[in-house]
Design an enzyme around this catalytic site. Structure first.
Site, PDB file in Angstrom:
ATOM      1  N   GLU A  52      10.900  15.620  14.767  1.00 58.48           N
ATOM      2  CA  GLU A  52      11.329  15.737  13.375  1.00 58.48           C
ATOM      3  C   GLU A  52      10.759  17.030  12.826  1.00 58.48           C
ATOM      4  O   GLU A  52       9.543  17.242  12.877  1.00 58.48           O
ATOM      5  CB  GLU A  52      10.708  14.611  12.554  1.00 58.48           C
ATOM      6  CG  GLU A  52      11.476  13.341  12.546  1.00 58.48           C
ATOM      7  CD  GLU A  52      10.899  12.359  11.533  1.00 58.48           C
ATOM      8  OE1 GLU A  52       9.717  12.011  11.648  1.00 58.48           O
ATOM      9  OE2 GLU A  52      11.638  11.940  10.648  1.00 58.48           O
TER      10      GLU A  52
ATOM     11  N   CYS B  96      13.745  11.165   6.403  1.00 57.20           N
ATOM     12  CA  CYS B  96      13.939  10.656   7.763  1.00 57.20           C
ATOM     13  C   CYS B  96      15.365  10.885   8.249  1.00 57.20           C
ATOM     14  O   CYS B  96      15.617  10.893   9.447  1.00 57.20           O
ATOM     15  CB  CYS B  96      13.616   9.170   7.799  1.00 57.20           C
ATOM     16  SG  CYS B  96      14.490   8.274   6.501  1.00 57.20           S
TER      17      CYS B  96
ATOM     18  N   GLU C  89      10.939   0.953   9.503  1.00 53.54           N
ATOM     19  CA  GLU C  89      11.868   2.058   9.204  1.00 53.54           C
ATOM     20  C   GLU C  89      11.120   3.326   9.569  1.00 53.54           C
ATOM     21  O   GLU C  89      10.221   3.754   8.840  1.00 53.54           O
ATOM     22  CB  GLU C  89      12.238   2.056   7.716  1.00 53.54           C
ATOM     23  CG  GLU C  89      13.039   0.843   7.256  1.00 53.54           C
ATOM     24  CD  GLU C  89      14.495   0.907   7.664  1.00 53.54           C
ATOM     25  OE1 GLU C  89      14.959   1.994   8.072  1.00 53.54           O
ATOM     26  OE2 GLU C  89      15.171  -0.133   7.587  1.00 53.54           O
TER      27      GLU C  89
ATOM     28  N   LYS D  74       0.865  -1.178   0.000  1.00 56.46           N
ATOM     29  CA  LYS D  74       0.000   0.000   0.000  1.00 56.46           C
ATOM     30  C   LYS D  74       0.900   1.226   0.000  1.00 56.46           C
ATOM     31  O   LYS D  74       1.534   1.549   1.000  1.00 56.46           O
ATOM     32  CB  LYS D  74      -0.893   0.057   1.245  1.00 56.46           C
ATOM     33  CG  LYS D  74      -1.914   1.184   1.146  1.00 56.46           C
ATOM     34  CD  LYS D  74      -2.357   1.728   2.492  1.00 56.46           C
ATOM     35  CE  LYS D  74      -1.479   2.833   3.006  1.00 56.46           C
ATOM     36  NZ  LYS D  74      -1.589   4.120   2.300  1.00 56.46           N
TER      37      LYS D  74
HETATM   38  P1  NAP Z   1       3.015   8.213   8.209  1.00 58.06           P
HETATM   39  O1  NAP Z   1       1.967   9.198   8.501  1.00 58.06           O
HETATM   40  O2  NAP Z   1       3.416   7.272   9.274  1.00 58.06           O
HETATM   41  O3  NAP Z   1       2.520   7.421   6.915  1.00 58.06           O
HETATM   42  C1  NAP Z   1       3.302   6.404   6.323  1.00 58.06           C
HETATM   43  C2  NAP Z   1       2.384   5.432   5.623  1.00 58.06           C
HETATM   44  O4  NAP Z   1       1.534   4.841   6.589  1.00 58.06           O
HETATM   45  C3  NAP Z   1       1.482   6.066   4.569  1.00 58.06           C
HETATM   46  O5  NAP Z   1       1.309   5.145   3.509  1.00 58.06           O
HETATM   47  C4  NAP Z   1       0.182   6.250   5.317  1.00 58.06           C
HETATM   48  O6  NAP Z   1      -0.918   6.215   4.444  1.00 58.06           O
HETATM   49  C5  NAP Z   1       0.181   5.028   6.201  1.00 58.06           C
HETATM   50  N1  NAP Z   1      -0.622   5.126   7.408  1.00 58.06           N
HETATM   51  C6  NAP Z   1      -0.874   6.207   8.166  1.00 58.06           C
HETATM   52  N2  NAP Z   1      -1.645   5.862   9.208  1.00 58.06           N
HETATM   53  C7  NAP Z   1      -1.893   4.529   9.116  1.00 58.06           C
HETATM   54  C8  NAP Z   1      -2.627   3.572   9.888  1.00 58.06           C
HETATM   55  N3  NAP Z   1      -3.259   3.925  11.000  1.00 58.06           N
HETATM   56  N4  NAP Z   1      -2.641   2.293   9.464  1.00 58.06           N
HETATM   57  C9  NAP Z   1      -2.006   1.924   8.346  1.00 58.06           C
HETATM   58  N5  NAP Z   1      -1.296   2.772   7.569  1.00 58.06           N
HETATM   59  C10 NAP Z   1      -1.233   4.059   7.966  1.00 58.06           C
HETATM   60  O7  NAP Z   1       4.351   8.909   7.742  1.00 58.06           O
HETATM   61  P2  NAP Z   1       4.548   9.969   6.587  1.00 58.06           P
HETATM   62  O8  NAP Z   1       4.245  11.299   7.143  1.00 58.06           O
HETATM   63  O9  NAP Z   1       3.853   9.549   5.369  1.00 58.06           O
HETATM   64  O10 NAP Z   1       6.095   9.799   6.285  1.00 58.06           O
HETATM   65  C11 NAP Z   1       7.039  10.512   6.975  1.00 58.06           C
HETATM   66  C12 NAP Z   1       7.611   9.690   8.106  1.00 58.06           C
HETATM   67  O11 NAP Z   1       8.251   8.551   7.559  1.00 58.06           O
HETATM   68  C13 NAP Z   1       8.662  10.440   8.869  1.00 58.06           C
HETATM   69  O12 NAP Z   1       8.540  10.174  10.229  1.00 58.06           O
HETATM   70  C14 NAP Z   1       9.955   9.860   8.308  1.00 58.06           C
HETATM   71  O13 NAP Z   1      11.048   9.988   9.174  1.00 58.06           O
HETATM   72  C15 NAP Z   1       9.559   8.429   8.094  1.00 58.06           C
HETATM   73  N6  NAP Z   1      10.457   7.790   7.115  1.00 58.06           N
HETATM   74  C16 NAP Z   1      11.358   6.884   7.576  1.00 58.06           C
HETATM   75  C17 NAP Z   1      12.256   6.297   6.689  1.00 58.06           C
HETATM   76  C18 NAP Z   1      13.277   5.303   7.175  1.00 58.06           C
HETATM   77  O14 NAP Z   1      13.901   4.665   6.340  1.00 58.06           O
HETATM   78  N7  NAP Z   1      13.487   5.157   8.473  1.00 58.06           N
HETATM   79  C19 NAP Z   1      12.204   6.627   5.342  1.00 58.06           C
HETATM   80  C20 NAP Z   1      11.263   7.547   4.901  1.00 58.06           C
HETATM   81  C21 NAP Z   1      10.375   8.127   5.813  1.00 58.06           C
HETATM   82  P3  NAP Z   1      -1.743   7.488   3.996  1.00 58.06           P
HETATM   83  O15 NAP Z   1      -0.857   8.677   4.048  1.00 58.06           O
HETATM   84  O16 NAP Z   1      -2.168   7.118   2.633  1.00 58.06           O
HETATM   85  O17 NAP Z   1      -2.858   7.571   4.980  1.00 58.06           O
END
Ligand code: NAP
Length: 484
Positions: A387, A290, A256, A180
Site C-alpha cells: 500500500e 484502503c 477490514e 478504541k
Molecule cells: P494500524 O497501524 O493497523 O492501526 C489501526 C488501529 O490499530 C489504530 O487504532 C492503532 O492504534 C491500532 N493498533 C496498532 N497496533 C496495535 C496493536 N498491536 N494492538 C491493538 N491495536 C493496535 O493501521 P493505520 O495505519 O492506523 O491505518 C491504515 C491501515 O488501515 C491501512 O492498511 C488501510 O488500508 C487500513 N484501512 C482499511 C479499511 C477497510 O475498510 N478495509 C479502512 C480504513 C483503513 P494507535 O495508532 O493508536 O496505536
C-alpha cells in the site's frame, strides 16, 4: 485556535457508562498534521480503564438488547439527526486532527451518519425463521439474538465513518460497544459520544477509551471473556496479531484491512473519464485510504495520451492546509508517513521508474508531499506490492486482458479494484475475474452505506454496510420446541 459553533463538542475524556471519565495513563497531545500545532490534550488510558469500559458495556447489554428494535432505532435516528445538525463542526474537528480538506471531512461525517440512519431502519427487519417441522409434536424456530459486547479498534484515516460503520449496526442489533479510536485522532470519536449522549442513548451502550498503548488496550478488547465479538479496521499486519489474540476466547471477528487496488484502463475506455476518476481514487485523503488506487495499469495503445492527461490533472491539484478554500491535498498524517514516501520513491527510482511529476517533500511543511506521477513501474518495486498510502501515482502498461487481470490479482490483498472499458462483455468478464470484494467499473465512486464493503484474501473478513453489515452482530439460535 479551532473555532466551532458548538465548542462543547470538543471532549477530551473517555466516555464510559454515560459519563466523561479520566484515564489512568496521563495525557495525549492531539496535533494538527498540517501545522504541528496542538489541537487538544486528551486523557490517556490503560488496560484497567478499558476493563472498566467493558464491564459497563456488559452491564448495559441486557436492557439494551431486550428493548424493541423500534425503540433502539429511535435512539439511533436521533443520534443521526444530531450528527447532521453538527456536520460542519464535526468536519472542522476532523480536519484539525487528521488533516484532510474540510469538504472531504464534512463528506465523511455525512457518509458516516448514513450508517446510523441505515441500521436504525435495518434492525427492524432482521428476521428469524420458522422451519417446517420434521415431527408433528415438534416446532422448529430460528432466533436472531444480539451477540453481546463488541470490542472495536479503528484507524486514523476515517476518524468518524470507521466508527459509525461498526457502532451503528452493533448498537442497532442490540449489542453494546467499547471502541478504541486511533490515539492520533480521538476527537472525532469523542464528539460522536457527546452527540450520542445528547440523543439519550442509555449509559454503557456506547463507550470510547482513548489510549496510546494500543497493545495493552487491544489485549483487553481481544481477550476479555465478556467481549463476544471483536471488529477491527486497520493494517493487515496488525489485523493478524489481533486475530491471533482473539483465538483464546474464540470471539466472532470481523476485519477490514489493507488494500492494493488496481486501476485498469482498457484501450476502448473514455480516457477523460478514466483520468478524472483515477485522480479522485488515487488522491482522496492524500492517498491515505484502503481503497485508494495503488497500481495503475494502462493499455499500451493509449498509455501516452492517458499519462499526459493524468499528469496535467495531477499538476492542477491544490496542495494546502485542509482549512484553506479549495484545498484538495492536505498533509500526510505524520512524519513517519512522509518518510515512507521518501523510501518508496528512492526504491522505485533505483529500480528504473520514470519521474513525471513531483517526487519530493512539499514546501508547505514536514508532513506535506508533492502529488507525484511515476511511469515505467515494474513488479520488483515496493510501490507495486505494498500500500503506498500517500500521493504517489504509479503507472504501468499492459497488452492483453488476460495479462492485466492476472497481474491485478497477483497480490495478497483483495479489497477494491477499478477498471474502465466500454465493452459490455469485458465488463462482465473482468468484474467476475477480479479477486476483490469491491469491483468498480467505469467509475471510482462506490462508497455507500447501503452496499457491503469488505475485502477478500488478506484484506479482511466480513463486510460492513448493506444488509450484510449487521448479520455478524447476531448469533443464530435454533429452538426445537417439543411436547406439543
Ligand atoms: P494500524 O497501524 O493497523 O492501526 C489501526 C488501529 O490499530 C489504530 O487504532 C492503532 O492504534 C491500532 N493498533 C496498532 N497496533 C496495535 C496493536 N498491536 N494492538 C491493538 N491495536 C493496535 O493501521 P493505520 O495505519 O492506523 O491505518 C491504515 C491501515 O488501515 C491501512 O492498511 C488501510 O488500508 C487500513 N484501512 C482499511 C479499511 C477497510 O475498510 N478495509 C479502512 C480504513 C483503513 P494507535 O495508532 O493508536 O496505536
Amino acid at each position: 485556535m479551532l473555532k466551532l459553533q458548538d465548542s462543547t463538542l470538543v471532549r477530551t475524556e473517555n466516555y464510559v457508562n454515560g459519563k466523561w471519565v479520566s484515564g489512568s495513563a496521563g495525557h495525549i497531545e492531539v496535533l494538527n498534521p498540517a501545522s504541528g500545532r496542538l489541537v487538544a490534550k486528551t486523557v490517556d488510558s490503560n488496560a484497567a480503564d478499558t476493563d472498566a469500559a467493558v464491564e459497563a458495556a456488559a452491564a448495559a447489554f441486557k436492557s439494551w438488547s431486550t428493548i424493541p428494535a423500534k425503540q433502539r432505532a429511535a435512539y439511533l435516528r436521533k443520534w443521526f439527526e444530531l450528527i447532521l445538525e453538527n456536520a460542519d463542526d464535526l468536519g472542522m474537528l476532523m480536519t484539525a486532527e487528521q488533516g484532510k480538506p474540510l469538504a472531504e471531512a464534512i463528506a465523511e461525517v455525512n457518509y458516516g451518519a448514513g450508517f446510523i440512519e441505515f441500521y436504525a431502519e435495518e434492525c427492524k427487519r432482521v428476521m428469524g425463521d420458522i422451519i417446517p417441522t420434521v415431527a408433528n409434536d415438534r416446532r422448529l424456530q430460528v432466533y436472531k439474538q444480539a451477540v453481546g459486547v463488541v470490542g472495536c479498534i479503528t484507524p486514523w484515516n476515517f476518524p468518524n465513518a470507521m466508527i459509525t460503520r461498526k457502532a451503528a449496526p452493533a448498537m442497532a442489533a442490540g449489542c453494546t460497544v467499547v471502541i478504541k479510536p486511533d490515539a492520533g485522532t480521538p476527537l472525532s470519536a469523542l464528539a460522536l459520544c457527546e452527540l450520542a449522549h445528547r440523543a439519550g442513548i442509555p449509559a454503557g451502550v456506547l463507550n470510547v477509551v482513548v489510549g496510546s498503548d494500543s497493545q495493552a488496550i487491544g489485549e483487553v478488547l481481544t481477550q476479555h471473556e465478556k467481549i463476544a465479538k471483536f471488529t477491527f479496521t486497520g493494517s493487515t499486519a496488525v489485523g493478524k496479531i489481533l486475530m491471533a489474540q482473539c483465538a483464546s476466547t474464540v470471539k466472532k471477528i470481523s476485519l477490514e484491512l489493507g488494500g492494493n487496488a488496481p486501476f485498469i484502463v482498457f484501450g476502448d475506455a473514455d480516457i477523460d473519464e478514466a483520468v478524472a476518476h483515477c485522480v479522485a481514487t488515487k488522491f482522496r485523503n492524500c492517498g491515505q485510504t484502503c481503497v485508494c488506487t495503488n497500481r495503475i495499469f494502462v493499455h499500451e495503445t493509449i498509455a501516452k495520451e492517458f499519462t499526459e492527461k493524468l499528469q496535467t490533472s495531477i499538476a492542477a491539484l491544490k496542495v494546502a492546509d485542509g482549512f484553506e478554500d479549495g484545498a484538495e491535498i492536505g498533509p500526510l498524517i505524520n512524519a513517519k508517513a512522509t518518510q515512507k514516501m521518501d523510501e518508496l520513491m528512492a526504491d522505485a527510482m533505483a529500480k528504473g521508474a520514470q519521474l513525471l511529476l513531483g517526487g519530493a517533500r512539499h514546501e508547505l511543511g514536514e508532513n506535506f508531499f508533492q502529488p507525484t506521477l511515476l511511469g515505467n513501474i515494474n513488479d520488483s518495486m515496493r510501490l507495486a506490492n505494498e500500500e503506498i498510502f500517500g500521493p504517489i501515482a504509479a503507472v504501468q502498461t499492459f497488452s492483453s486482458e488476460e495479462e492485466v487481470v492476472t497481474k491485478a490479482n497477483a497480490t495478497q490483498y483483495g479489497l477494491a479494484a477499478y477498471f474502465f472499458t466500454r465493452d459490455v462483455g469485458r465488463v462482465m468478464r473482468v468484474s467476475e475475474n477480479l479477486e476483490y470484494g469491491i469491483v468498480c467499473s467505469n467509475s471510482g465512486v462506490f462508497s455507500t452505506e447501503v452496499a457491503p464493503f469488505g475485502g477478500w484474501k488478506q484484506s479482511g473478513i466480513g463486510s460492513e454496510g448493506g444488509k450484510e453489515g449487521i448479520t455478524d452482530f447476531y448469533e443464530t439460535k435454533f429452538h426445537s420446541l417439543g411436547g406439543i
